[in-house]
Design an enzyme around this catalytic site. Structure first.
Site, PDB file in Angstrom:
ATOM      1  N   HIS A 201       0.758  -1.223   0.180  1.00 44.51           N
ATOM      2  CA  HIS A 201       0.138   0.016   0.095  1.00 44.51           C
ATOM      3  C   HIS A 201       0.932   1.258   0.022  1.00 44.51           C
ATOM      4  O   HIS A 201       2.015   1.190   0.208  1.00 44.51           O
ATOM      5  CB  HIS A 201      -0.914   0.017   1.378  1.00 44.51           C
ATOM      6  CG  HIS A 201      -0.307   0.234   2.569  1.00 44.51           C
ATOM      7  ND1 HIS A 201       0.385   1.129   2.817  1.00 44.51           N
ATOM      8  CD2 HIS A 201      -0.121  -1.073   3.540  1.00 44.51           C
ATOM      9  CE1 HIS A 201       1.249   1.018   4.074  1.00 44.51           C
ATOM     10  NE2 HIS A 201       0.888  -0.420   4.441  1.00 44.51           N
ATOM     11  N   GLU A 278      -1.812  -6.987   7.904  1.00 44.54           N
ATOM     12  CA  GLU A 278      -0.624  -6.940   8.568  1.00 44.54           C
ATOM     13  C   GLU A 278      -0.331  -7.444   9.935  1.00 44.54           C
ATOM     14  O   GLU A 278      -1.177  -7.992  10.549  1.00 44.54           O
ATOM     15  CB  GLU A 278      -0.246  -5.441   8.727  1.00 44.54           C
ATOM     16  CG  GLU A 278       1.204  -5.066   9.208  1.00 44.54           C
ATOM     17  CD  GLU A 278       2.338  -5.633   8.299  1.00 44.54           C
ATOM     18  OE1 GLU A 278       2.483  -6.748   8.449  1.00 44.54           O
ATOM     19  OE2 GLU A 278       2.945  -4.893   7.480  1.00 44.54           O
TER      20      GLU A 278
END
Length: 400
Positions: A201, A278
């Site tokens: 990202h 994550e």
């Protein structure tokens, strides 16, 4: 064919949810088969270890092996299979007989004990099986982990130069260019190619300030949005993307949305996969590295020193690697032979790259990924290849 086989098994609760893992290596150290087997909802460590041995011997036989050197970190199973220790438990007696019957079909089978640190891959597979057992305890081999059958005695002659029809066509079109052949050709693989385009990202306030950002959900900054658009524009020139998959976290979903726009994919067609989130940094969430060290130096030091240690109230790298492996296998099974764009985070991408390389946990410490970077990994069955790593050319400013 002389092969080496490493196997392991485990139970969470002993007895509890149990699984086993087996890996078969060829004469040159190449991985020939990986098997993750769900033992059940209520089995012991030793029973699971025996199943690791049995499933591994089955895989070796299927590959056409004539000699098998077995390595395990279970002293009990090694000593029992060599006849040095007696087997008293009825369940173990039955499993030992099954293993010995399997061993009779080979010219020779040897057994050796190895420390747990040298049995990492089999341990990793057994944990994948235990994760699956926790959801469904039905005994079974997990489909994506069955033997690849590459380089087996029966199909060496026919598959050594095989590749998918698509790759053959690509190679034919590419004659006279930089292409020499596909990875499947050089690896003797005929399984379909599933390509994972891995995009980290764009920038958030946490990444700009170098803070641990796991469970928190910051959005992209203006810089991050621009990074996502540049990456998306580049991806649109790299060939067809069949599926877009994203972590559930906002920074990844925003980056995936930019890619969907550039690729002409409806945003509601993006698949959200929870296990691509994550790492959970626990008590260190939102802190800089220095702040985390100062807050709890002992816990921080232990966490940095071992992939099996976790931050207080957080998640270890080993735990993350197991869930990301599970996610990758699931996506590969659902979209085999396709190109999948996975928009996720630093640590999950490292995990997928580690899976393709077939390396240990130290891989996490020795690779780094920039924001909105592109990496490309391909899997042919269980055989992985890294094609591109941390490509950030789309962020470089043209010379004035």
């Amino acid at each position: 064919m002389h092969v080496q086989m490493f196997c392991d098994g485990g139970s969470r609760g002993n007895p509890g949810v149990a699984g086993s893992g087996s890996v078969v290596y060829g004469p040159d150290g190449e991985t020939l088969a990986e098997v993750a087997y769900v033992v059940g909802k209520k089995s012991s460590n030793n029973v699971a270890e025996y199943y690791g041995l049995i499933r591994g011997l089955e895989a070796a036989a299927e590959l056409g092996a004539t000699r098998v050197d077995v390595s395990m970190d279970s002293k009990l199973v090694v000593e029992q299979m060599t006849g040095r220790w007696k087997i008293k438990h009825p369940d173990m007696q039955k499993l030992a007989r099954e293993a010995r019957d399997l061993a009779k079909q080979f010219e020779k089978v040897t057994y050796a004990w190895v420390p747990r640190a040298k049995n990492k891959k089999a341990d990793e597979l057994s944990n994948v099986a235990m994760d699956a057992a926790a959801e469904d305890g039905t005994p079974r081999i997990l489909e994506a982990s069955t033997p690849s059958r590459r380089n087996s005695a029966s199909d060496l002659a026919t598959s050594a130069g095989a590749s998918s029809a698509e790759e053959k066509a690509e190679f034919s079109r590419g004659k006279g260019t930089h292409q020499t052949a596909s990875p499947s050709h050089w690896a003797g693989q005929d399984a379909p190619r599933t390509r994972f385009v891995l995009l980290r990202h764009g920038q958030t306030a946490h990444s700009a300030e170098r803070r641990y950002s796991g469970t928190s959900d910051p959005e992209l900054t203006e810089v991050g949005q621009a990074q996502a658009r540049r990456a998306a524009t580049t991806l649109a020139t790299m060939g067809k993307v069949d599926v877009i998959v994203t972590s559930p976290q906002r920074r990844a979903r925003q980056t995936a949305a930019a890619c969907a726009e550039a690729l002409g994919v409806p945003e509601d067609a993006i698949e959200v996969v929870e296990d691509f989130r994550e790492l959970d940094f626990g008590a260190f969430e939102g802190l800089t590295r220095q702040e985390a060290q100062e807050r709890d130096p002992d816990a921080f030091g232990a966490w940095e020193a071992s992939a099996s240690e976790k931050p207080p109230s957080g998640e270890s790298l080993a735990q993350l690697h197991r869930r990301v492996t599970r996610a990758r296998l699931m996506v590969q099974k659902a979209h085999e032979g396709k190109t999948v764009l996975v928009v996720t985070h630093m640590t999950p991408i490292k995990s997928v790259i580690r899976q393709a390389l077939g390396t240990g946990a130290e891989t996490f410490r020795h690779i780094f990924l920039d924001l909105a970077s592109v990496s490309v990994v391909e899997f042919y069955g269980d055989f992985g290849v890294v094609r591109t790593f941390n490509d950030v050319a789309h962020h470089r400013q043209p010379a004035s």
